[in-house]
Motif scaffolding. Structure first.
Motif, PDB file in Angstrom:
ATOM      1  N   PRO A   1      -2.318  -1.229  -4.876  1.00  0.00           N
ATOM      2  CA  PRO A   1      -3.660  -0.614  -4.840  1.00  0.00           C
ATOM      3  C   PRO A   1      -4.433  -0.892  -6.121  1.00  0.00           C
ATOM      4  CG  PRO A   1      -2.010   0.931  -4.023  1.00  0.00           C
ATOM      5  CD  PRO A   1      -1.257  -0.241  -4.583  1.00  0.00           C
ATOM      6  N   ARG A   2      -5.719  -1.137  -5.966  1.00  0.00           N
ATOM      7  CA  ARG A   2      -6.606  -1.324  -7.115  1.00  0.00           C
ATOM      8  C   ARG A   2      -7.113   0.037  -7.590  1.00  0.00           C
ATOM      9  NH1 ARG A   2      -8.316  -6.795  -7.141  1.00  0.00           N
ATOM     10  NH2 ARG A   2      -9.437  -6.293  -9.060  1.00  0.00           N
TER      11      ARG A   2
ATOM     12  N   SER B   1       0.818  -1.205   0.000  1.00  0.00           N
ATOM     13  CA  SER B   1       0.000   0.000   0.000  1.00  0.00           C
ATOM     14  C   SER B   1       0.853   1.257   0.000  1.00  0.00           C
ATOM     15  CB  SER B   1      -0.922  -0.018   1.216  1.00  0.00           C
ATOM     16  OG  SER B   1      -1.848   1.056   1.177  1.00  0.00           O
TER      17      SER B   1
ATOM     18  N   LYS C   1      -5.375  -6.241 -11.043  1.00  0.00           N
ATOM     19  CA  LYS C   1      -4.829  -6.875  -9.852  1.00  0.00           C
ATOM     20  C   LYS C   1      -3.389  -7.290 -10.146  1.00  0.00           C
ATOM     21  CE  LYS C   1      -5.606 -10.683  -6.602  1.00  0.00           C
ATOM     22  NZ  LYS C   1      -6.456 -11.860  -6.274  1.00  0.00           N
TER      23      LYS C   1
ATOM     24  N   THR D   1      -4.282   8.552   4.005  1.00  0.00           N
ATOM     25  CA  THR D   1      -5.108   7.489   3.450  1.00  0.00           C
ATOM     26  C   THR D   1      -5.210   6.362   4.467  1.00  0.00           C
ATOM     27  OG1 THR D   1      -5.375   5.923   1.610  1.00  0.00           O
ATOM     28  CG2 THR D   1      -3.134   6.400   2.329  1.00  0.00           C
TER      29      THR D   1
ATOM     30  N   ASP E   1      -8.629  -1.381 -13.044  1.00  0.00           N
ATOM     31  CA  ASP E   1      -8.760  -2.175 -11.823  1.00  0.00           C
ATOM     32  C   ASP E   1      -7.925  -3.455 -11.899  1.00  0.00           C
ATOM     33  OD1 ASP E   1      -9.699  -2.456  -9.240  1.00  0.00           O
ATOM     34  OD2 ASP E   1     -11.421  -3.662  -9.836  1.00  0.00           O
TER      35      ASP E   1
ATOM     36  N   ASN F   1      -3.373  -0.010   8.407  1.00  0.00           N
ATOM     37  CA  ASN F   1      -2.694   0.289   7.154  1.00  0.00           C
ATOM     38  C   ASN F   1      -2.748   1.784   6.813  1.00  0.00           C
ATOM     39  OD1 ASN F   1      -2.811  -0.887   3.702  1.00  0.00           O
ATOM     40  ND2 ASN F   1      -1.076  -0.720   5.085  1.00  0.00           N
TER      41      ASN F   1
ATOM     42  N   THR G   1      -8.625   3.549  -7.878  1.00  0.00           N
ATOM     43  CA  THR G   1      -8.940   4.604  -6.910  1.00  0.00           C
ATOM     44  C   THR G   1      -9.384   5.861  -7.650  1.00  0.00           C
ATOM     45  OG1 THR G   1      -6.637   5.368  -6.858  1.00  0.00           O
ATOM     46  CG2 THR G   1      -7.295   3.737  -5.218  1.00  0.00           C
TER      47      THR G   1
ATOM     48  N   THR H   1     -11.197   7.588  -2.824  1.00  0.00           N
ATOM     49  CA  THR H   1     -11.192   6.196  -2.395  1.00  0.00           C
ATOM     50  C   THR H   1     -10.202   5.978  -1.255  1.00  0.00           C
ATOM     51  OG1 THR H   1     -11.612   5.686  -4.713  1.00  0.00           O
ATOM     52  CG2 THR H   1     -11.077   3.838  -3.289  1.00  0.00           C
ATOM     53  N   LEU H   2     -10.508   5.005  -0.391  1.00  0.00           N
ATOM     54  CA  LEU H   2      -9.661   4.632   0.749  1.00  0.00           C
ATOM     55  C   LEU H   2      -9.555   5.765   1.769  1.00  0.00           C
ATOM     56  CD1 LEU H   2      -6.745   2.894  -1.210  1.00  0.00           C
ATOM     57  CD2 LEU H   2      -8.755   1.816  -0.177  1.00  0.00           C
TER      58      LEU H   2
ATOM     59  N   THR I   1      -8.936   8.780   1.273  1.00  0.00           N
ATOM     60  CA  THR I   1      -7.772   9.597   0.972  1.00  0.00           C
ATOM     61  C   THR I   1      -8.125  11.073   1.061  1.00  0.00           C
ATOM     62  OG1 THR I   1      -6.876   7.897  -0.478  1.00  0.00           O
ATOM     63  CG2 THR I   1      -6.047  10.137  -0.785  1.00  0.00           C
TER      64      THR I   1
ATOM     65  N   ILE J   1      -4.934   0.001   1.777  1.00  0.00           N
ATOM     66  CA  ILE J   1      -5.721  -0.999   1.049  1.00  0.00           C
ATOM     67  C   ILE J   1      -6.014  -2.250   1.864  1.00  0.00           C
ATOM     68  CG2 ILE J   1      -4.748  -0.189  -1.122  1.00  0.00           C
ATOM     69  CD1 ILE J   1      -2.969  -2.659  -1.163  1.00  0.00           C
TER      70      ILE J   1
END
Length: 667
Positions: free
Chosen positions: A653-654, A98, A643, A213, A641, A221, A656, A185-186, A188, A216
């Motif tokens: 990270p995926r 992350s 992986k 943030t 996205d 984290n 965001t 996202t996350l 942030t 993930i």
């Protein structure tokens, strides 16, 4: 265990806070006026200051250089330097999970400790060459210059595969204020402010940013980064200039993973404070002689803490590790402007490096007892000379340097290079260089797990490269291609120890090489559009194993976490008063890694991946006189996205999303 403990380095924290206030007071104290003019910067875009001791035009360079504009990066919503470096040909960024996790850079297939990193002329690598990019942001950065290829003849140890030089923004013209903020996202949250300006005799800038943030992973984290930087430049008389820069970063990263990537720890975290200060002054001593003085300091304090049950114990224990690295440097030189556009640069440099660390353990809630201490320091003296000349459009570089270190034998490096025009729109360049990497303190001196290895030699490299650049369509389109050949010898390897202590050691036991090709295409703005594309093929592998080596390396084995194939393509559209749009796709090919879930750890292959990022900004309010504007911003990272993992079992990270706004105005 959230937050920075109150007992950690309070004296250093107070000192850094006072320094930040001093920078702010100094910068805001400069006089300015609406009609102030900045120093002459008309040639800034065509002058490169990192590849040689003397600033040189891009056409005269004998090595490949990439220049990244800080303004362009911020316009694309890039707030971390590592995300900017992903667009550099031959640069492999490896992030172990992350945001805030350990992040390494491999240039042209060389080791991660083979890239020298400098902030305003001050080296920030740890002794031994390694640098963790995880906490380096683009806040208040003017530009980043990346030299691909050896540069020890210019900068000494550790510049084996290249250098990354970061320049703090300098004020120009009217007082300008910019501010931005965004969230997404996350959980942030990010924001920053920059102020800059200039008058005929002074210029200044100050900027800061905060980044948060939740990370993930499902727990523990979180990541926080706060950065403050500033520059103050003075021109007291014609021919004399002085620039003072400072950058302070505090970062805190919580990580629940063990060395295998398993999410098992609810309270481990790491804190870092870094302060870098530099003073760069030049003066005209005579009609054809200039003098230069550069002094700098880089100071890093790290703390890691955890509460866990140690191996073989039955109760939880509080453990901590604290370290502090200092680097002090001073360099003085003379530049002689000789006939026939020839420049001779001679000088000397003094470097002092220090490292202190202590590991402690004790009962939870009780007093901790030091379990080990480590103290080390060394000094380096260097002299150098560099001759740069030209004749009938061709340029040449001849340079040599000798480093004399208190820890290892003196080392001499050199560079021979040329850049030659072929016809009207084609240019050939080539160079041959040597370089070296210094042993780390814990490799030479005894530590908790090793005996000292005082006879270690520096790792060394011999590199040559050749390239060609072609301008097409009246210079709107430029294409370049090149070949590089790097051979590394005396690589330092760990040697297991035997009874009764089983303490290991280090020795120069291996050799390696990384050879390959690079290609780039650049389309300069056409009706507000621009585009770039780059591809790199590199084959880093082991070439030699000494008889005393007992590890897992074998001749011909590919070096870990470095892809053979990589590339990127970017498209940008920008129009003043309307907004901007950018898209960049990065391709990283298959690369080997180790699976630490098994013992002995087998080699596995990480699959290739493509990462796609978008950024959009739209001006919604603009002052009629052009003095201010407010824009809405949107950025999506990893839009597909995808992986993927840069390190096995440490997911990246995926997809965001980040939404925000930016204000820019002048007075």
């Amino acid at each position: 265990m959230n937050g920075i403990p109150s007992h950690v380095n309070e004296t250093a924290m107070k000192k850094y806070q006072k320094l930040g206030l001093s920078i702010l007071s100094l910068c805001t104290a400069f006089p300015f006026s609406a009609n102030a003019q900045a120093p002459d910067t008309a040639t800034l875009k065509t002058v490169i200051v990192s590849a040689t001791k003397t600033p040189a035009s891009r056409a005269s360079l004998t090595q490949a250089v990439t220049v990244l504009s800080g303004g362009d990066l911020r316009a694309r919503g890039i707030t971390r330097v590592v995300d900017a470096l992903r667009a550099v040909p031959g640069a492999a960024v490896v992030q172990s999970g992350s945001y805030g996790s350990v992040t390494s850079l491999f240039l042209r297939g060389g080791e991660s400790r083979y890239t020298k990193v400098m902030i305003d002329g001050v080296a920030v690598n740890s002794p031994g060459g390694y640098f963790d990019f995880s906490h380096l942001t683009t806040d208040n950065i003017e530009r980043i210059e990346v030299v691909r290829g050896p540069a020890s003849v210019v900068y000494g140890a550790d510049a084996v595969s290249g250098i990354v030089r970061i320049f703090t923004r300098q004020g120009r013209g009217k007082l300008t204020v910019s501010a931005d903020g965004r969230a997404g996202t996350l959980k942030t949250r990010e924001g920053g402010v920059e102020i800059s300006g200039a008058n005929p005799r002074a210029r200044y800038s100050i900027g800061g940013g905060a980044h948060r943030t939740d990370g993930i992973l499902p727990f523990n984290n979180e990541y926080y980064n706060g950065t403050l930087s500033g520059s103050a430049g003075f021109t007291p008389a014609d021919g004399t200039d002085a620039l003072v820069t400072a950058r302070y970063t505090t970062a805190e990263f919580h990580y629940p993973t063990d060395f295998t990537g398993a999410v098992v720890d609810s309270n481990s975290y790491r804190v870092q404070h870094r302060l870098t200060v530099g003073v760069d002054a030049t003066t005209k001593l005579a009609e054809s002689i200039k003098g230069r003085l550069l002094v700098g300091t880089n100071e890093v304090s790290d703390l890691s803490e955890d509460i866990a049950i140690p191996f073989g114990a039955s109760v939880r224990e509080h453990s901590s590790s604290m370290s502090r690295n200092k680097r002090r440097t001073a360099e003085a030189g003379l530049v002689f402007l000789l006939p026939s556009t020839t420049t001779l640069n001679i000088g000397g440099e003094y470097l002092d490096e220090r490292e202190r660390s202590v590991n402690s353990a004790g009962p939870v809630g009780g007093a901790a007892t030091p379990t080990s201490r480590f103290n080390a320091d060394r000094r380096n003296k260097a002299v150098y000379s560099e001759l740069i000349g030209s004749a009938e459009g061709a340029t040449y570089t001849l340079a040599a340097r000798r480093d004399d270190n208190s820890d290892y034998d003196a080392f001499t490096t050199y560079r021979v290079g040329t850049s030659v025009p072929i016809g009207v729109s084609t240019r050939f360049r080539g160079s041959l260089s040597t370089s070296f990497n210094a042993p780390a303190f814990n490799q030479i001196r005894p530590s908790l797990f090793t005996v000292g290895s005082p006879d270690l030699k520096p790792e060394r490299a011999r590199s040559w490269e050749a390239g060609i650049e072609q301008a097409l369509i009246d210079g709107i389109l430029r294409a370049s291609a090149g070949y590089f050949n790097q051979r590394f010898s005396d690589l330092i390897q760990y040697v297991s120890g035997g009874p009764p202590t089983y303490l290991g050691s280090y020795a120069n036991l291996a050799g390696a090489e990384s050879n390959g090709y690079e290609g780039e295409i650049t389309l300069t703005p056409v009706n507000a559009w621009s585009a770039t594309a780059a591809y790199t093929y590199a084959k880093p592998r082991v070439t030699k194993i000494s008889s005393g080596y007992s590890g897992d390396l074998t001749e011909g084995q590919a070096l870990l976490r470095r892809p053979q194939h990589s590339g990127n393509a970017a498209v940008t559209w920008s129009k003043v008063g309307t907004g901007s749009l950018s898209a960049i796709a990065s391709y990283v090919g298959e690369r080997p890694d180790l699976d630490f879930n098994q013992f002995p750890s087998p080699t596995v292959t990480l699959p290739a991946y493509i990462k796609l990022d978008f950024a959009v900004s739209k001006d919604i309010i603009r002052d009629e006189k052009g003095k201010g504007a407010i824009s809405l911003t949107f950025r999506v990272e990893n839009a597909l996205d995808k992986k993927y993992e840069d390190v096995l079992h440490f997911p990246a990270p995926r997809r965001t999303f980040l939404f925000g706004a930016r204000y820019t105005g002048s007075i």
